[in-house]
Every structure is written in structure tokens, then in C-alpha cells.
Motif scaffolding. Structure first.
Motif, mmCIF file in Angstrom:
data_model
loop_
_atom_site.group_PDB
_atom_site.id
_atom_site.type_symbol
_atom_site.label_atom_id
_atom_site.label_comp_id
_atom_site.label_asym_id
_atom_site.label_seq_id
_atom_site.Cartn_x
_atom_site.Cartn_y
_atom_site.Cartn_z
ATOM 1 N N ARG A 1 -4.345 3.684 7.793
ATOM 2 C CA ARG A 1 -2.987 3.938 8.277
ATOM 3 C C ARG A 1 -2.737 3.201 9.593
ATOM 4 N N ASP B 1 -2.677 -0.574 9.141
ATOM 5 C CA ASP B 1 -1.429 -0.935 8.478
ATOM 6 C C ASP B 1 -0.283 -1.060 9.494
ATOM 7 N N LYS C 1 0.862 -1.188 0.000
ATOM 8 C CA LYS C 1 0.000 0.000 0.000
ATOM 9 C C LYS C 1 0.889 1.226 0.000
ATOM 10 N N SER D 1 6.585 -4.998 5.760
ATOM 11 C CA SER D 1 7.371 -3.865 6.260
ATOM 12 C C SER D 1 6.586 -2.579 6.151
ATOM 13 N N LYS D 2 7.051 -1.621 6.912
ATOM 14 C CA LYS D 2 6.439 -0.295 6.894
ATOM 15 C C LYS D 2 7.577 0.721 6.837
ATOM 16 N N VAL E 1 4.031 -6.176 1.473
ATOM 17 C CA VAL E 1 3.843 -7.568 1.905
ATOM 18 C C VAL E 1 4.380 -8.458 0.792
ATOM 19 N N ASN F 1 1.512 -4.651 10.811
ATOM 20 C CA ASN F 1 2.965 -4.811 10.690
ATOM 21 C C ASN F 1 3.618 -5.072 12.044
ATOM 22 N N LEU G 1 0.784 5.066 1.056
ATOM 23 C CA LEU G 1 -0.055 5.974 1.842
ATOM 24 C C LEU G 1 0.256 7.440 1.550
ATOM 25 N N ASN H 1 3.273 9.682 12.834
ATOM 26 C CA ASN H 1 3.724 8.298 12.697
ATOM 27 C C ASN H 1 4.307 7.772 14.005
ATOM 28 N N SER I 1 3.797 0.587 2.738
ATOM 29 C CA SER I 1 4.013 -0.692 3.410
ATOM 30 C C SER I 1 4.051 -1.785 2.353
ATOM 31 N N ASP J 1 5.515 7.325 2.106
ATOM 32 C CA ASP J 1 5.079 6.406 3.161
ATOM 33 C C ASP J 1 4.435 5.196 2.484
#
Lengths: 345, 189
Positions: free
Chosen positions: B56, B59, A273, A307-308, A294, B63, A275, B172, A292, A290
């Protein structure tokens, strides 16, 4: 004398006939795509490449109804070689184009073989702003977007030339761009081999148009540049998604992943994703990215990586803009590189 | 004597303020949390004025939960397919029957639903800061009942923000802080 290699043939092998596809516009705004393409063709010809003429390419694209200029599938690539003699396709995507001061440009370019399956032979990207290297007394400032465009394209073509000569250097990663959160399954750690990997379009939750496709190009580049991965050409993936009528609602489901694994003979699928994907609007401000990720593994049919990551271009900058990154392209590229390296190691 | 009483009252008040609110977390004491290996995290509800903040927060939560390596979190695309298959009406507040059906469809041991109550900037006079408030529920698939519930609020305007300004921590950072607090609540139960 007969055993000596023919110089002309060797030159042809070094500089094959290229089909330069029309530039894909991912910037979300009107941009002079034709000028970008013409400059690119001129630079290629200066480097000794033979370029397929526009009329032949246009006739081919019309006959095969090629609408997606951001990639090429196996059937089209093979037909291109048979009908026009082109050995490879140069695919260019324009990510950012800004004429107001400071001018901005971001591009991704890749060379894909005209074979079935098409293979990515070279890929690189560049992101530049007119004020990123002011130098002494501002002599390094670039005020015109044309000059910046030429500089960006010259950088890309120099990279292509280095790659053809086998001299391309892969830059290292910086700690500040590492993912803030990451999960890596032990299943992946047990196997050390070259993986076939599919990068699916990211789910775009940002305000930036086409950010889902843009981030894919960054991952394709960074994964392809690592010896552990052979990335499936995005044009092939695009065609498969259409063929299976995959609608990714909030990400990819396991049945869809299974279909892609079997059809593309891949080991891994990377998706995610996005963001935020923001470039600085004027001379002030900082780009912000920003996302993430998978990743699914064919053997276990499970998520083996997540991960992010989020970063600003001004992260880790304290004095006189030293270390500042001026475009979202560059920030995303470095973030994607960190993710790719963490997947491997 | 009256001085002694005042000092004792002040100490008692301070100690009460330092203690974590016992009412922010519930856990089912009869539940064996070790039996939960796979969880599905449903899309969170958004009660804030901002768009897509629930995505957000979810997510980050997914994670961080995966990063603990204690649970396998079902991928969001698979969860979306499950929601579609069982025709879940409100993913933020599923009924016990819906949780059971979803668990079977996704082969999950438990389902997590949540709500984002506050997200973004808060102002008080000239001071500004970021704040986040989240509430989560963990539901067991076999019975569909809630076995854990937790909530947290992080950020907000503190004395430093009032005196020095600065706008508080980035969004964040406080999101991660809040999610970490919830994960601690979950695993400490």
C-alpha cells in the motif's frame, strides 16, 4: 415492392440470434446462476430477441471445450457463428449475491459479436441492495432477493434495448470519485485519436475473491462507453495471456507488454492493483474500493498514466443518506469512469 | 534574575521542539541529483504486524513520485522482473553490488528501498488514532552507495484525540501526508 426492406429481415438485424453463455460467478460464494440465466433469457425473448437453444449451445461448448464463460476469443466466436448461426454472445458475470436482509446483487452483462476479432457492442452493470431506496414509510424496501434479481436484470435489459435503439445515455462523473493521485504523460496528450486498449487483470491484494477480474469489467465498461477507445474483448486477452504464459508478478513487465501490443494490435495496456473491494456486510456500513492503475503506451513503451483512487459509498454524504452509494459495484464503476475520463482529458 | 533564566529556558525549549530533527534526513552533498531521471522503487520491508501494508505504502509513494513529473518511475512489474533476473535476495536491503546490477538490468539511474516501521491504530488509554512511520533510502546505480536517506512519522495521538476522541485521520490521508513529507525531503536535498 422488391426494393422495400423486408420487415422480418429488419427485425432480425435489430434483434440478432443470441447465444446466452452460462453466468460467470465472481461472487466467491454459491449462487443460483441457472435462475439468473433463465430470467435473463425470458427477458430477452420478451424484448423480441431470438435466443440459441440450450442443447445447441451445450453441444457447441463441449465440442470446442469452452471453459471460460467470462469471455470469448476470436476463434470460438467465429466458430459459434458458423456452426450455430448466432450473431452475438451475451456474457454475464455475477459479482455479488446476498440473500440475507438487505438482499444484494451486482451484475455485469455485455454483448459481444460472433466475429474474429469479437467486438463489444454493449456493456453495462448494475448493483442494487434491497434497502437503497426505502421511500415513504419504507414502501420501497425489497426484502426478497428474487424480486431484487428481477429488478436488476430488467434494468440491464432496458439498457440493452436503449443501446440497440441508439439511445443509451452515458452518466456524468462526480468529483468525489476522481483519483486522489494521478500522473498523465505529455506523450499521450499529443495524440488525439481512437485507441485500441487492452485491460489486463488487476493484481489482487484485497480480501475479496476475484476482485482483480471484477475491476477489469468496470474498466472495460467505462472505457468502451467513451468514443476514444475500442476495448479488446477480455476473452481474447485471457487467451493471449495463456498463450504467452504471462505470469504477472507485481504487474506487467515490458517484454510481456511488447508481446501483447504486437499480438493484439493495441495502442494501450491498462493494468493495476486492487487493494480493497468491500461491500457492506449488513444494513450498516459502507462499501469501500481502493485501487491503483498504470497504463503503457505502445509508441513510447513507457508508463503514460498512473493513478490512485479510493472511495467509500458514504463519501460526501451528510444528511439523510442523500448521495449514498450502496454497493462496491457502483462505487467502483464511478471511480473507473472518473479515471477513464481523466485519461482522455 | 532567576525568572529571566526560567523564561529563556522555556523559550529555548519551545524553539527546539519546533525545529525539524536534522537527524531524520541525510543527503550526499557531492551528488548531482539532477542527473537522476529514472528510478526503480523496490518492494518495501514490513516491520508492522499488518499484512501487505508495504504494498500500500509503495503504491502511494510510486504514484506521488510519478505525479511530481520530475522522475520516471519504472513500472512495478518491470522492477519485479529485474529483481528476478539479478536474483536479489532481500529487496529491502540490497548490497551495493546488487544495486549496480539491478540498475543495469532496469536501465535505472537510482534505486529506492524502504521500510514501513509502523502502520495502523495506536492506543493510549481511551484515545486511539492512526499512525505511520516510513524510512527510505536512495542509492545511486553507478557506485551503489546511499545518496539520500529520509524518514517520517505522521499521525498519532494528539491533544484533540485525547480530549474529543474520533480516532484520528484516515489511514490513507496520513499515508499521503507521510509520503509527501518524504518527497519534500528528497527534492529539498
Amino acid at each position: 415492392m422488391e426494393n422495400q426492406p423486408d420487415k422480418t429481415d429488419a427485425d432480425k438485424a435489430d434483434h440478432p440470434l443470441l447465444a446466452v453463455f452460462p453466468v460467470q460467478n465472481l461472487s466467491g460464494i454459491p449462487a443460483p446462476l441457472q435462475e439468473v440465466r433463465e430470467t435473463l433469457i425470458n427477458l430477452l425473448q420478451q424484448q423480441g430477441f431470438a435466443v440459441l437453444d440450450d442443447k445447441t449451445l451445450e453441444t457447441f461448448m463441449t465440442a470446442h471445450r469452452v471453459r471460460n464463460v467470462g469471455g470469448i476469443d476470436g476463434g470460438t466466436a467465429q466458430a459459434l457463428k458458423q456452426e450455430t448461426g448466432a450473431e452475438a454472445t451475451l456474457i454475464t458475470s455475477l459479482e455479488l449475491y446476498g440473500e440475507k436482509y438487505p438482499p444484494k446483487i451486482s451484475l455485469t452483462c455485455r454483448l459481444v459479436t460472433a466475429s474474429d476479432p469479437p467486438l463489444i457492442r454493449w456493456i453495462d452493470n448494475v448493483g442494487m441492495t434491497g434497502d437503497e431506496s426505502p421511500g415513504l414509510l419504507g414502501l420501497g424496501l425489497i426484502g426478497q432477493v428474487d424480486a431484487l434479481r428481477d429488478k436488476a436484470l430488467q434494468t440491464l435489459m432496458a439498457s440493452l434495448q436503449e443501446s440497440m435503439a441508439g439511445e443509451q445515455e452515458i452518466p456524468g462523473t462526480k468529483n468525489k470519485f476522481r483519483p486522489k493521485l494521478a500522473f498523465r504523460s505529455d506523450t499521450l496528450a499529443q495524440e488525439k485519436r481512437k485507441y485500441g486498449i487492452v485491460v489486463l487483470p488487476f493484481f489482487n491484494l484485497s480480501d475479496r475473491k476475484n476482485a482483480g477480474e471484477i475491476i477489469v469489467l468496470h474498466f472495460v465498461k467505462e472505457l468502451q462507453n467513451l468514443p476514444n477507445f475500442q476495448v479488446v474483448e477480455p476473452g481474447v486477452v485471457f487467451k493471449e495471456l495463456l498463450r504467452f504464459r504471462v505470469i504477472m508478478d507485481d504487474g506487467i513487465s515490458l517484454p510481456n507488454a511488447a508481446a501483447i501490443f504486437s499480438d493484439l494490435n493495441a495502442d494501450l495496456i491498462l493494468s493495476g492493483k486492487i487493494l480493497d473491494y468491500q461491500d457492506a456486510l449488513g444494513p450498516w456500513g459502507s462499501p469501500y474500493v481502493d485501487f491503483s492503475t498504470v497504463m503503457f503506451f505502445n509508441n513510447s513503451r513507457e508508463m503514460v498514466w498512473a493513478s490512485k483512487s479510493y472511495n467509500k459509498g458514504s463519501d460526501g454524504v451528510f444528511f439523510f443518506d442523500v448521495g449514498r452509494v450502496s454497493t462496491a459495484n457502483d462505487v467502483a464503476s464511478q471511480m473507473a469512469r472518473s479515471v477513464a475520463e481523466m485519461i482522455v482529458n | 534574575m532567576w525568572l529571566k533564566k526560567i523564561i529563556l529556558s522555556v523559550i529555548l525549549a519551545l524553539l527546539t521542539a519546533c525545529a525539524a530533527s536534522p537527524l531524520s534526513t541525510y543527503h550526499d552533498t557531492e551528488m548531482d541529483f539532477g542527473s537522476i531521471q529514472t528510478v526503480a522503487v523496490l518492494p518495501f520491508a514490513n516491520l508492522t504486524g499488518h499484512t501487505r501494508v508495504e504494498e500500500r505504502v509503495r503504491d502511494v509513494f510510486m504514484n506521488m513520485l510519478l505525479a511530481t513529473a520530475s522522475l520516471y518511475v519504472i513500472p512495478p512489474g518491470e522492477v519485479a522482473r529485474g529483481i528476478s533476473r539479478v536474483q536479489l535476495v532481500d529487496s529491502a536491503a540490497p548490497s551495493a553490488e546488487e544495486v549496480q546490477k539491478l540498475g543495469v538490468a532496469l536501465s535505472a539511474d537510482a534505486v529506492i528501498s524502504g521500510v514501513v516501521r509502523e502502520y495502523g491504530e495506536v492506543r493510549s488509554g481511551t484515545a486511539a488514532s492512526n499512525v505511520i512511520s516510513i524510512g527510505l533510502q536512495l542509492m545511486e546505480v553507478q557506485t551503489g552507495r546511499v545518496i539520500w536517506s529520509g524518514s517520517t512519522t505522521k499521525g498519532g495521538i494528539n491533544m484533540q484525540d485525547r480530549l474529543l476522541g474520533g480516532g484520528g485521520q484516515p489511514m490513507n490521508d496520513i499515508t499521503e501526508e507521510a509520503v509527501l513529507d518524504l518527497i519534500h525531503q528528497l527534492f529539498n536535498s
